[in-house]
Design a protein around this motif. Sequence first.
Motif, PDB file in Angstrom:
ATOM      1  N   SER A   1      -7.928  -2.962  -0.737  1.00 18.90           N
ATOM      2  CA  SER A   1      -6.979  -3.689   0.109  1.00 18.90           C
ATOM      3  C   SER A   1      -7.420  -5.120   0.406  1.00 18.90           C
TER       4      SER A   1
ATOM      5  N   GLN B   1      -6.649   2.056  -0.884  1.00 20.04           N
ATOM      6  CA  GLN B   1      -7.237   1.512   0.343  1.00 20.04           C
ATOM      7  C   GLN B   1      -8.541   0.745   0.086  1.00 20.04           C
TER       8      GLN B   1
ATOM      9  N   GLN C   1       0.832  -1.191   0.000  1.00 20.36           N
ATOM     10  CA  GLN C   1       0.000   0.000   0.000  1.00 20.36           C
ATOM     11  C   GLN C   1       0.874   1.251   0.000  1.00 20.36           C
TER      12      GLN C   1
END
Length: 448
Positions: free
Chosen positions: A217, A214, A195
């Motif tokens: 994820s 995000q 990330q």
Amino acid sequence: MMNWEQLLSLKRQGDTNKRLRKEQDETRLGFEVDYDRIIFSSAFRSLQDKTQVIPLSKTSFVHTRLTHSLEVSVVGRSLGRVVGKKILEKHPHLSTIHGYQFNDFGAIVAAASLSHDIGNPPFGHSGEKAIGEYFATGNGKNYKTFLTPKQYQDLIDFEGNANGFKILTESKKGIEGGLRLSYATLGAFMKYPKQSLPKKPTPHIAHKKFGYFQNESEFFKDVAEEVGLIAYKIDKETTYSRHPLAFLVEAADDICYTIIDFEDGINLGLIQEEYALEYLIKLVKDTINTSKYNSLTTTADRLSYLRALAINTLIQEAARTFIQYEEEILSGAFNVALIDKSKYQAQINDIIKISVNKIYQSPEVVEKEIAGYEILATLLDRYCTATSNYNEDKASNYDKLILKAEGSNFDYKNDDLYARLISISNYVASLTDGNALLKFQKIRGLQV
């Protein structure tokens, strides 16, 4: 240690039963379906009007993101097949027990290579920077206090690779799982399996950039675990080892932009022919047929011959390097690009240095990048401002007109600020050079 059977997973998003290689229809192999789905996607088609490096020339053909991606997929297929043949010789159970063939490796790398630029914004390399800088130093910085550090980092370091993963996997109304590619292909696509934070925590090539926003994820983790990528912690955050075939996708891209950007520069007269051919000859001195080369009478023919030799030379070298370091790669310890281990590294670096000076910093490239910054910053500002005002119940008539014209293209009604901003950024990134310019002109009242 990663294992090839897991890494070559045929699973697709939403599957409930395991897909076995030996049960595949050889006339419609799952990995080849991936390639077809990418080719027919609208996101891939839009690459035909996106700058690779040099703006479209009116006097000579240069590569767009589309032609570049097609060429990278061809190189990737060759690389995958050469490596696959060696892997099956080394691990015969993959073939005898599970039914894998060397063409499978080629199909996976070809599909991942085909899509490697699918998330890149318009206006070449400056497009990502233009989006990021809007949120870092433009009006978009006002959103920082309302976002988590990771969410804000996603925006200020807007990344084409992460956006590509979003395009390939995001569910939309009536379209579950995006293109529903095999997890093996998605794994090979994931060059940066981390990330946005921590940023560049180590010199490892896989940490140079980031690979997912995000919002993606959980699915990213699902793919990583299914194909067996090695998970480890950096600054208390989980990151993963690279899928081994991602090194081949990267090598295919490196080979193509090194040689073909150089070729474009020669064809456009940005690099002197004699000077340039001398550098290419150094790269292929072990394989060149001198009498054949001397019989060629035009620049285009000489260049074409040297380009083909150079690409083949670098394919064989990258494959040799991969096989040499296979165990290190499977353990997650291999930490540089394959091309960095090449015996031709000095020649490659010389070519790249000339390309930087003569092509990437040429006036027409710089002018295109300047225009790109202004165009993308303006579009982002109009869309983000209108969306924010709408969600705060203070939309002006102008804001309402903007949303009426564009609102169906991004998720401006979402209650989540981050989701709205990523959706707008994703939409702006999806525009072609021509579309972005046209929308900019309309917003500025320059065209009606």
